[in-house]
Design a protein around this motif. Structure first.
Motif, PDB file in Angstrom:
ATOM      1  N   ALA A 223      -7.772  31.899  -7.183  1.00  0.00           N
ATOM      2  CA  ALA A 223      -8.991  31.485  -6.491  1.00  0.00           C
ATOM      3  C   ALA A 223      -8.960  29.994  -6.165  1.00  0.00           C
ATOM      4  O   ALA A 223      -9.315  29.577  -5.060  1.00  0.00           O
ATOM      5  CB  ALA A 223     -10.211  31.818  -7.343  1.00  0.00           C
ATOM      6  N   VAL A 224      -8.523  29.174  -7.120  1.00  0.00           N
ATOM      7  CA  VAL A 224      -8.455  27.726  -6.893  1.00  0.00           C
ATOM      8  C   VAL A 224      -7.456  27.406  -5.789  1.00  0.00           C
ATOM      9  O   VAL A 224      -7.739  26.592  -4.896  1.00  0.00           O
ATOM     10  CB  VAL A 224      -8.105  26.988  -8.201  1.00  0.00           C
ATOM     11  CG1 VAL A 224      -7.764  25.543  -7.941  1.00  0.00           C
ATOM     12  CG2 VAL A 224      -9.251  27.099  -9.192  1.00  0.00           C
ATOM     13  N   HIS A 225      -6.301  28.032  -5.817  1.00  0.00           N
ATOM     14  CA  HIS A 225      -5.307  27.790  -4.774  1.00  0.00           C
ATOM     15  C   HIS A 225      -5.804  28.268  -3.410  1.00  0.00           C
ATOM     16  O   HIS A 225      -5.592  27.602  -2.394  1.00  0.00           O
ATOM     17  CB  HIS A 225      -3.984  28.471  -5.111  1.00  0.00           C
ATOM     18  CG  HIS A 225      -3.216  27.775  -6.183  1.00  0.00           C
ATOM     19  ND1 HIS A 225      -2.528  28.450  -7.140  1.00  0.00           N
ATOM     20  CD2 HIS A 225      -3.043  26.460  -6.450  1.00  0.00           C
ATOM     21  CE1 HIS A 225      -1.948  27.579  -7.958  1.00  0.00           C
ATOM     22  NE2 HIS A 225      -2.263  26.365  -7.549  1.00  0.00           N
ATOM     23  N   GLY A 226      -6.466  29.406  -3.385  1.00  0.00           N
ATOM     24  CA  GLY A 226      -7.027  29.916  -2.133  1.00  0.00           C
ATOM     25  C   GLY A 226      -8.070  28.971  -1.560  1.00  0.00           C
ATOM     26  O   GLY A 226      -8.092  28.702  -0.351  1.00  0.00           O
ATOM     27  N   LEU A 227      -8.945  28.454  -2.419  1.00  0.00           N
ATOM     28  CA  LEU A 227      -9.954  27.499  -1.954  1.00  0.00           C
ATOM     29  C   LEU A 227      -9.314  26.197  -1.470  1.00  0.00           C
ATOM     30  O   LEU A 227      -9.770  25.599  -0.491  1.00  0.00           O
ATOM     31  CB  LEU A 227     -10.965  27.221  -3.063  1.00  0.00           C
ATOM     32  CG  LEU A 227     -11.931  28.355  -3.374  1.00  0.00           C
ATOM     33  CD1 LEU A 227     -12.755  28.036  -4.612  1.00  0.00           C
ATOM     34  CD2 LEU A 227     -12.834  28.628  -2.179  1.00  0.00           C
ATOM     35  N   ALA A 228      -8.265  25.740  -2.150  1.00  0.00           N
ATOM     36  CA  ALA A 228      -7.584  24.513  -1.733  1.00  0.00           C
ATOM     37  C   ALA A 228      -6.929  24.700  -0.369  1.00  0.00           C
ATOM     38  O   ALA A 228      -7.023  23.823   0.497  1.00  0.00           O
ATOM     39  CB  ALA A 228      -6.541  24.116  -2.769  1.00  0.00           C
ATOM     40  N   ILE A 229      -6.296  25.836  -0.148  1.00  0.00           N
ATOM     41  CA  ILE A 229      -5.673  26.105   1.146  1.00  0.00           C
ATOM     42  C   ILE A 229      -6.737  26.219   2.230  1.00  0.00           C
ATOM     43  O   ILE A 229      -6.617  25.638   3.312  1.00  0.00           O
ATOM     44  CB  ILE A 229      -4.801  27.372   1.079  1.00  0.00           C
ATOM     45  CG1 ILE A 229      -3.589  27.116   0.185  1.00  0.00           C
ATOM     46  CG2 ILE A 229      -4.377  27.835   2.473  1.00  0.00           C
ATOM     47  CD1 ILE A 229      -2.804  28.362  -0.152  1.00  0.00           C
ATOM     48  N   PHE A 230      -7.805  26.958   1.940  1.00  0.00           N
ATOM     49  CA  PHE A 230      -8.889  27.120   2.904  1.00  0.00           C
ATOM     50  C   PHE A 230      -9.513  25.773   3.237  1.00  0.00           C
ATOM     51  O   PHE A 230      -9.758  25.459   4.411  1.00  0.00           O
ATOM     52  CB  PHE A 230      -9.951  28.067   2.345  1.00  0.00           C
ATOM     53  CG  PHE A 230     -11.133  28.234   3.249  1.00  0.00           C
ATOM     54  CD1 PHE A 230     -11.044  29.020   4.386  1.00  0.00           C
ATOM     55  CD2 PHE A 230     -12.340  27.609   2.966  1.00  0.00           C
ATOM     56  CE1 PHE A 230     -12.132  29.168   5.225  1.00  0.00           C
ATOM     57  CE2 PHE A 230     -13.429  27.758   3.796  1.00  0.00           C
ATOM     58  CZ  PHE A 230     -13.330  28.542   4.931  1.00  0.00           C
ATOM     59  N   GLY A 231      -9.771  24.957   2.230  1.00  0.00           N
ATOM     60  CA  GLY A 231     -10.349  23.633   2.459  1.00  0.00           C
ATOM     61  C   GLY A 231      -9.441  22.738   3.270  1.00  0.00           C
ATOM     62  O   GLY A 231      -9.892  21.994   4.142  1.00  0.00           O
TER      63      GLY A 231
END
Length: 69
Positions: free
Chosen positions: A41-49
């Motif tokens: 989830a953290v990696h997904g949010l970082a990529i999305f951001g």
């Protein structure tokens, strides 16, 4: 004349270089280390951001681009 001699030689060297490449980290088995849902989830949010940050910044500054405040 020189091109007729060098192009086939370069092609064969390139083909040999590609054949020598090995990928030791690629396996067809199950993963060795499980990645937690929180880390995904953290990696997904970082990529999305990272992907969406620039368009948001541009939209926030449209007035400056148009010349007005």
């Amino acid at each position: 004349m020189i091109a007729n001699a060098t192009v086939p030689r370069l092609a064969s060297v390139a083909a040999q270089a590609l054949q020598r490449r090995t990928y030791f980290s690629v396996t067809s088995s199950l993963p060795q280390v499980r990645v937690s849902l929180a880390e995904k989830a953290v990696h997904g949010l970082a990529i999305f951001g990272g992907v969406i940050a620039y368009p948001i910044w541009v939209i926030a500054h449209v007035r400056e681009y148009k010349g007005g405040n």
